[in-house]
Design a protein around this motif. Structure first.
Motif, short mmCIF file in Angstrom:
data_model
loop_
_atom_site.label_atom_id
_atom_site.label_comp_id
_atom_site.label_asym_id
_atom_site.label_seq_id
_atom_site.Cartn_x
_atom_site.Cartn_y
_atom_site.Cartn_z
N UNK A 292 11.66 4.88 -6.47
CA UNK A 292 10.03 4.57 -6.57
C UNK A 292 9.92 3.46 -6.02
N UNK A 293 10.97 2.17 -6.16
CA UNK A 293 10.29 0.94 -5.80
C UNK A 293 11.44 0.03 -5.86
N UNK A 294 12.66 0.14 -6.40
CA UNK A 294 13.67 -0.85 -6.77
C UNK A 294 14.38 -1.23 -5.64
N UNK A 295 13.64 -1.83 -4.40
CA UNK A 295 14.65 -2.26 -3.51
C UNK A 295 15.43 -3.78 -3.65
N UNK A 296 14.90 -4.23 -4.90
CA UNK A 296 15.30 -5.83 -5.07
C UNK A 296 16.93 -5.91 -5.32
N UNK B 257 3.96 0.26 -2.94
CA UNK B 257 2.69 0.85 -3.18
C UNK B 257 2.79 1.81 -4.19
N UNK B 258 1.71 1.91 -5.11
CA UNK B 258 1.60 2.86 -6.07
C UNK B 258 0.41 3.56 -5.60
N UNK B 259 0.32 4.75 -5.28
CA UNK B 259 -0.74 5.59 -4.86
C UNK B 259 -1.31 6.24 -6.26
N UNK B 260 -0.81 7.05 -6.76
CA UNK B 260 -1.00 7.50 -8.27
C UNK B 260 0.13 7.15 -9.14
N UNK C 50 -0.48 -6.48 -8.39
CA UNK C 50 -0.84 -5.38 -7.27
C UNK C 50 -2.25 -5.65 -7.16
N UNK C 51 -2.61 -5.36 -5.69
CA UNK C 51 -4.11 -5.37 -5.39
C UNK C 51 -4.34 -4.20 -4.68
N UNK C 52 -5.56 -3.77 -4.33
CA UNK C 52 -6.08 -3.02 -3.47
C UNK C 52 -5.96 -3.66 -2.03
N UNK C 53 -5.64 -2.81 -1.00
CA UNK C 53 -5.29 -3.50 0.41
C UNK C 53 -6.18 -2.77 1.41
N UNK D 18 -3.57 2.95 1.40
CA UNK D 18 -4.04 3.24 0.22
C UNK D 18 -3.36 2.83 -0.95
N UNK D 19 -3.83 3.01 -1.93
CA UNK D 19 -3.19 2.60 -3.51
C UNK D 19 -3.26 1.09 -3.73
#
Ligand code: FES
Ligand code: FE
Length: 430
Positions: free
Chosen positions: A203-207, A232-235, A391-394, A398-399
């Motif tokens: 989901x997002x652990x690229x670190x 990014x988190x969309x939903x 995290x913020x809107x861009x 999207x997301x």
């Protein structure tokens, strides 16, 4: 013991109990609350192009036959004979007119309709065969060739469920004139870990890349992730990570496949092909998505996609401490066959049961699962608070968007997971 999901995941999901991964009672609740209520990935239309084609699939631990019927429609039947429950299909994939149960030879069409009961010739009261077909998955939909099923008849449409993840998935699919296809059968293997561990990772652990995969991932890629990485988190529960490369980046520094062994040493023909695809990317996916150099994606609850080595993966639970991992190589549908082969070789060198990167990840998930089973440590839940609230809107994407060190993708997943458990308990108590 009764489960209180609020004690498993705190309100902002910065602290997560070890029991989430290890408690058998949590696992039993997950089956109904998560897998009984979500869209689950079954396969890709390219796997069953002709009438009679079928592949095996799973929805959690339930075996499914995904097949194309005589009229071309796709069917998803539970692979369990309505007489005594044996699997009526034993091949991983193939083409057939009938599934015939090995025990008493009841036979079913590829759509799951019961057409023959040999024993009925010897009895007076004939069963109503129209009532005895294989149980059908109540909802079945596909998007861009990706077929999903759901046990929840009232679930929202698949398009709504995927939501803005379609924007990110299409950044890959739509790069190729004919889209993508899945190559052959998936690799399948067992890992002594909980199903959520691979999912969270992708989901997002690229670190973990520069550390766990220090000998494989080049320094230049790690630099790019630090400088251009986006998460990014969309939903909640769906997420994407990628690098958004600067506008003047040379084609081969954005092109998919160039970070791999095959991309670098697969020969001029493959390299030219990959450069050509990238050179046309802006026309196909627009200038913003053309600059995306993908990393990993996750679709709630258990589908993931590794862009750079092009594989889709499903984390099928087999109890709290066992995953049956399925992993498919994905290639451009209109690539010449010999280049498809090279691309698949690239995938197997990195991912799948013998892949260099996969070995390191799998080992970590097994160790993490052991860490979730340590006694006398319940008062020290795992910390998920890195980057809280950043995290913020861009303006264009999207997301909610953040740098890749922010663990919000995992917090969002576990908040959705916790709320699904609470909702299921509310329903069963109410
Ligand atoms: Fe399938 Fe009897 S169990 S025919
Ligand atoms: Fe990894």
């Amino acid at each position: 013991m009764t489960i209180d999901a609020n004690t498993l995941v705190n309100s902002d999901a910065s602290l997560i109990s070890r029991r989430c991964w290890s408690d058998p009672a949590v696992y039993e609740l997950e089956k109904r609350a998560i897998f009984g209520k979500a869209w689950l990935f079954l396969g890709h239309e390219s796997q069953i192009p002709a009438p009679g084609d079928f592949v095996q699939a799973y929805m959690c631990e339930t075996p499914i036959i995904l097949a194309r019927g005589e009229q071309g429609a796709i069917h998803a039947s539970i692979n369990s004979c309505t007489h005594r429950g044996l699997p009526v299909c034993r091949a991983d994939h193939g083409n057939t007119k009938r599934f015939v149960c090995p025990y008493h030879n009841w036979s079913y069409t590829v759509a799951g309709d019961l057409v023959a009961i040999p024993q009925e010739r010897q009895v007076c009261n004939k069963p109503d065969k129209s009532e005895l077909g294989l149980k059908q998955v109540p909802r079945l939909e596909s998007w861009n060739g990706m077929i999903f099923g759901s046990f929840d008849a009232d679930i929202e449409s698949l398009e709504d469920y995927l939501g803005d993840m379609r924007f990110y998935l299409d950044a890959f699919f739509a790069r190729f004139p004919q889209g993508i296809e899945f190559v052959g059968s998936p690799h399948r293997w067992l890992i002594d870990a909980n199903w959520k561990l691979p999912m969270e990772n992708q989901l997002g652990d690229v670190n973990h890349g520069p550390y766990l995969h220090a000998t494989i991932i080049p320094d230049a890629a790690n630099e790019e992730i630090i400088n251009c990485g986006h998460s990014v988190v969309t939903t909640p529960g769906h997420g994407a990570t990628f690098r958004l490369m600067p506008e003047d980046t040379p084609v081969e520094n954005v092109a998919w496949g160039f970070e791999s062994i095959t991309g670098q040493t697969g020969g001029e023909e493959l390299q030219d092909y990959l450069r050509d695809i990238q050179a046309q990317a802006a026309e196909r996916v627009g200038p913003l998505r053309a600059r995306m150099k993908g990393l990993t994606y996750g679709v709630y609850p258990n589908l993931s996609f590794l862009w750079s080595n092009a594989s889709f993966k499903v984390s099928h639970p087999r109890g709290p401490g066992k995953v049956e991992y399925w992993s498919w190589s994905v290639v451009p549908a209109d690539a010449p066959d010999h280049l498809k082969k090279l691309l698949r070789t690239n995938y197997t060198s990195f991912f799948g049961p013998g892949g260099m990167v996969e070995q390191e990840d799998s080992e970590s998930w097994m160790q993490q699962f052991r860490g979730a089973n340590i006694d006398f440590a319940d008062d020290r839940p795992f910390y998920y608070g890195l980057g809280m609230g950043e995290e913020k809107p861009h303006p264009e994407l999207p997301g909610l968007v953040s740098g890749t060190a922010n663990e919000f993708y995992a917090r969002a997943f576990f908040q959705r997971w916790r709320d699904a458990l609470l909702a299921e308990q509310g329903e069963s108590h109410g």
